[in-house]
Write a protein that holds these residues in place. Sequence first.
Motif, PDB file in Angstrom:
ATOM      1  N   LEU A 172       0.841  -1.197   0.000  1.00  0.00           N
ATOM      2  CA  LEU A 172       0.000   0.000   0.000  1.00  0.00           C
ATOM      3  C   LEU A 172       0.867   1.234   0.000  1.00  0.00           C
ATOM      4  CD1 LEU A 172       0.390   0.468   3.188  1.00  0.00           C
ATOM      5  CD2 LEU A 172      -1.746  -0.758   3.422  1.00  0.00           C
ATOM      6  N   SER A 173       0.224   2.377  -0.196  1.00  0.00           N
ATOM      7  CA  SER A 173       0.986   3.604  -0.483  1.00  0.00           C
ATOM      8  C   SER A 173       1.694   4.184   0.724  1.00  0.00           C
ATOM      9  CB  SER A 173       0.061   4.660  -1.087  1.00  0.00           C
ATOM     10  OG  SER A 173      -1.008   4.949  -0.207  1.00  0.00           O
ATOM     11  N   GLU A 174       1.166   4.003   1.921  1.00  0.00           N
ATOM     12  CA  GLU A 174       1.717   4.673   3.100  1.00  0.00           C
ATOM     13  C   GLU A 174       2.458   3.691   3.998  1.00  0.00           C
ATOM     14  OE1 GLU A 174      -1.108   7.237   5.038  1.00  0.00           O
ATOM     15  OE2 GLU A 174      -2.197   7.497   3.172  1.00  0.00           O
ATOM     16  N   GLY A 228      17.037 -13.091   0.839  1.00  0.00           N
ATOM     17  CA  GLY A 228      15.803 -13.407   1.564  1.00  0.00           C
ATOM     18  C   GLY A 228      14.595 -13.138   0.681  1.00  0.00           C
ATOM     19  N   VAL A 229      13.470 -13.733   1.033  1.00  0.00           N
ATOM     20  CA  VAL A 229      12.268 -13.583   0.206  1.00  0.00           C
ATOM     21  C   VAL A 229      11.105 -13.107   1.068  1.00  0.00           C
ATOM     22  CG1 VAL A 229      12.993 -15.385  -1.393  1.00  0.00           C
ATOM     23  CG2 VAL A 229      11.503 -15.975   0.533  1.00  0.00           C
ATOM     24  N   ARG A 230      10.080 -12.588   0.388  1.00  0.00           N
ATOM     25  CA  ARG A 230       8.848 -12.230   1.074  1.00  0.00           C
ATOM     26  C   ARG A 230       7.660 -12.364   0.145  1.00  0.00           C
ATOM     27  NH1 ARG A 230       9.534  -7.110   3.984  1.00  0.00           N
ATOM     28  NH2 ARG A 230      11.151  -8.425   4.850  1.00  0.00           N
ATOM     29  N   GLU A 231       6.549 -12.773   0.737  1.00  0.00           N
ATOM     30  CA  GLU A 231       5.291 -12.838  -0.001  1.00  0.00           C
ATOM     31  C   GLU A 231       4.532 -11.542   0.248  1.00  0.00           C
ATOM     32  OE1 GLU A 231       1.325 -15.682  -0.422  1.00  0.00           O
ATOM     33  OE2 GLU A 231       2.481 -15.697   1.439  1.00  0.00           O
ATOM     34  N   MET A 232       4.066 -10.918  -0.830  1.00  0.00           N
ATOM     35  CA  MET A 232       3.350  -9.654  -0.720  1.00  0.00           C
ATOM     36  C   MET A 232       1.991  -9.773  -1.390  1.00  0.00           C
ATOM     37  SD  MET A 232       6.483  -7.076  -1.672  1.00  0.00           S
ATOM     38  CE  MET A 232       6.700  -7.917  -3.248  1.00  0.00           C
ATOM     39  N   ILE A 233       1.062  -8.953  -0.926  1.00  0.00           N
ATOM     40  CA  ILE A 233      -0.278  -8.926  -1.515  1.00  0.00           C
ATOM     41  C   ILE A 233      -0.740  -7.479  -1.613  1.00  0.00           C
ATOM     42  CG2 ILE A 233      -1.409  -9.243   0.733  1.00  0.00           C
ATOM     43  CD1 ILE A 233      -3.581 -10.841  -0.759  1.00  0.00           C
ATOM     44  N   TYR A 234      -1.374  -7.141  -2.706  1.00  0.00           N
ATOM     45  CA  TYR A 234      -1.853  -5.777  -2.907  1.00  0.00           C
ATOM     46  C   TYR A 234      -3.012  -5.509  -1.964  1.00  0.00           C
ATOM     47  CZ  TYR A 234      -2.962  -1.500  -5.545  1.00  0.00           C
ATOM     48  OH  TYR A 234      -3.178  -0.202  -5.923  1.00  0.00           O
ATOM     49  N   VAL A 235      -3.105  -4.287  -1.460  1.00  0.00           N
ATOM     50  CA  VAL A 235      -4.137  -3.936  -0.488  1.00  0.00           C
ATOM     51  C   VAL A 235      -5.542  -4.195  -1.030  1.00  0.00           C
ATOM     52  CG1 VAL A 235      -4.183  -1.493  -1.200  1.00  0.00           C
ATOM     53  CG2 VAL A 235      -4.913  -2.143   1.115  1.00  0.00           C
ATOM     54  N   LYS A 264      -5.862 -11.092  -7.534  1.00  0.00           N
ATOM     55  CA  LYS A 264      -5.942 -10.665  -8.930  1.00  0.00           C
ATOM     56  C   LYS A 264      -4.667  -9.968  -9.404  1.00  0.00           C
ATOM     57  CE  LYS A 264     -10.982 -10.083  -8.961  1.00  0.00           C
ATOM     58  NZ  LYS A 264     -12.094  -9.139  -9.166  1.00  0.00           N
ATOM     59  N   TYR A 265      -3.891  -9.427  -8.468  1.00  0.00           N
ATOM     60  CA  TYR A 265      -2.739  -8.605  -8.823  1.00  0.00           C
ATOM     61  C   TYR A 265      -1.421  -9.341  -8.593  1.00  0.00           C
ATOM     62  CZ  TYR A 265      -5.804  -4.478  -8.827  1.00  0.00           C
ATOM     63  OH  TYR A 265      -6.796  -3.565  -9.090  1.00  0.00           O
ATOM     64  N   GLU A 281       0.230   0.153 -10.314  1.00  0.00           N
ATOM     65  CA  GLU A 281      -0.963   0.912  -9.916  1.00  0.00           C
ATOM     66  C   GLU A 281      -0.639   1.852  -8.761  1.00  0.00           C
ATOM     67  OE1 GLU A 281      -5.314  -0.262  -8.241  1.00  0.00           O
ATOM     68  OE2 GLU A 281      -4.793  -1.023 -10.241  1.00  0.00           O
ATOM     69  N   LEU A 282       0.197   1.365  -7.854  1.00  0.00           N
ATOM     70  CA  LEU A 282       0.603   2.183  -6.715  1.00  0.00           C
ATOM     71  C   LEU A 282       1.356   3.422  -7.181  1.00  0.00           C
ATOM     72  CD1 LEU A 282       0.462   1.937  -3.605  1.00  0.00           C
ATOM     73  CD2 LEU A 282       2.759   0.991  -3.679  1.00  0.00           C
ATOM     74  N   LYS A 283       2.203   3.259  -8.179  1.00  0.00           N
ATOM     75  CA  LYS A 283       2.953   4.393  -8.726  1.00  0.00           C
ATOM     76  C   LYS A 283       1.991   5.440  -9.287  1.00  0.00           C
ATOM     77  CE  LYS A 283       5.989   5.666 -12.549  1.00  0.00           C
ATOM     78  NZ  LYS A 283       6.684   5.181 -13.763  1.00  0.00           N
TER      79      LYS A 283
END
Length: 325
Positions: free
Chosen positions: A165-167, A194-201, A278-279, A287-289
């Motif tokens: 997310l943006s903030e 190292g790795v990380r799993e991320m998900i769009y807000v 979906k993302y 999209e965040l940019k």
Amino acid sequence: MKIAITGASGLLGRCLLSQMRNHEVLLIGRSMQKLQEIYNDRPDTSLFESDYSPENLSEILAPAEALIHFAARPTSKLLSNYSEYYWKIQLAEDVFKACKSAGIKNAVFASSAILYSPKVNTVPYVESEPIYPETLYAVCKMGIENLGFLHIENFKSLRIALIILSERRGIMLGTFSQQAIRKKTITIYGEGTGVREMIYVKDAAAAIEAAINAPEQKGVFNIGTGVATSHNELAELVNEIFAWGSAEIVHDPSKEEASTRYPMDHSKASKLLDWNPKYTAEQALTELKHEIMASSKLEEMHLKDKSKELTDSPSKDDISGKIFA
């Protein structure tokens, strides 16, 4: 459905409300002013300022049919003493007890993937394995989960991956994006393996809505993409999207590398909640940019308007001339 939401003024809550329709929503927060600033244009919402005392919560939650629990004061760092987390657990218990008194059987808690331990749990993480929290923050989340299952019949805890997310200043993704936007050097601590799993807000918000729309379901659900991105890959991706590949990327081996967040298996949420992300990370960051650029342009326009107001304002002499003309 009449849904009560605690902590509605937070970023995830705001995203959820921007997507959620066809429900009557009771928004609960500590500041009425903040709630009004965000949601005053939503006719389908009722706003409630609360001190989160049991008595006040019971009154607010009486007409609700379901609950989404976000409420907690955010902190910029992991705290070192359990006593500093205890109030969050107490707050959650008060909320869940008030739900039980109101006869609410359908509830969703936004938990975290941080409950899993890479030292003990099998990758990808599955909900059926025992959890062994490695931080007090994770212990706090586990405690809130258990209280939910104790007090609410169809309680759903969503263990959400690291949210894009943006903030998000002060964490790796936020730091990388700020460095790239400013065309500064992107610094990776350690080797970046190292790795990380991320998900769009937006995907996380959609999962919460899917969970509340499945009133008969209960249990723990992993909410993620199942994709692991290395810290090196993340830096390259951020550089490409935010700086068109022009920023320099370096490693600082003297700094400890950020902790790894291995991916989860989200097939249970897919099957029982009818939810899937979906993302991709690239789509989310792109999209965040655009959101950040749009926000910057609005801020620039606002500053220009303010500047024009000052420039166009009549001087004292002009005002005097008009008054005495």
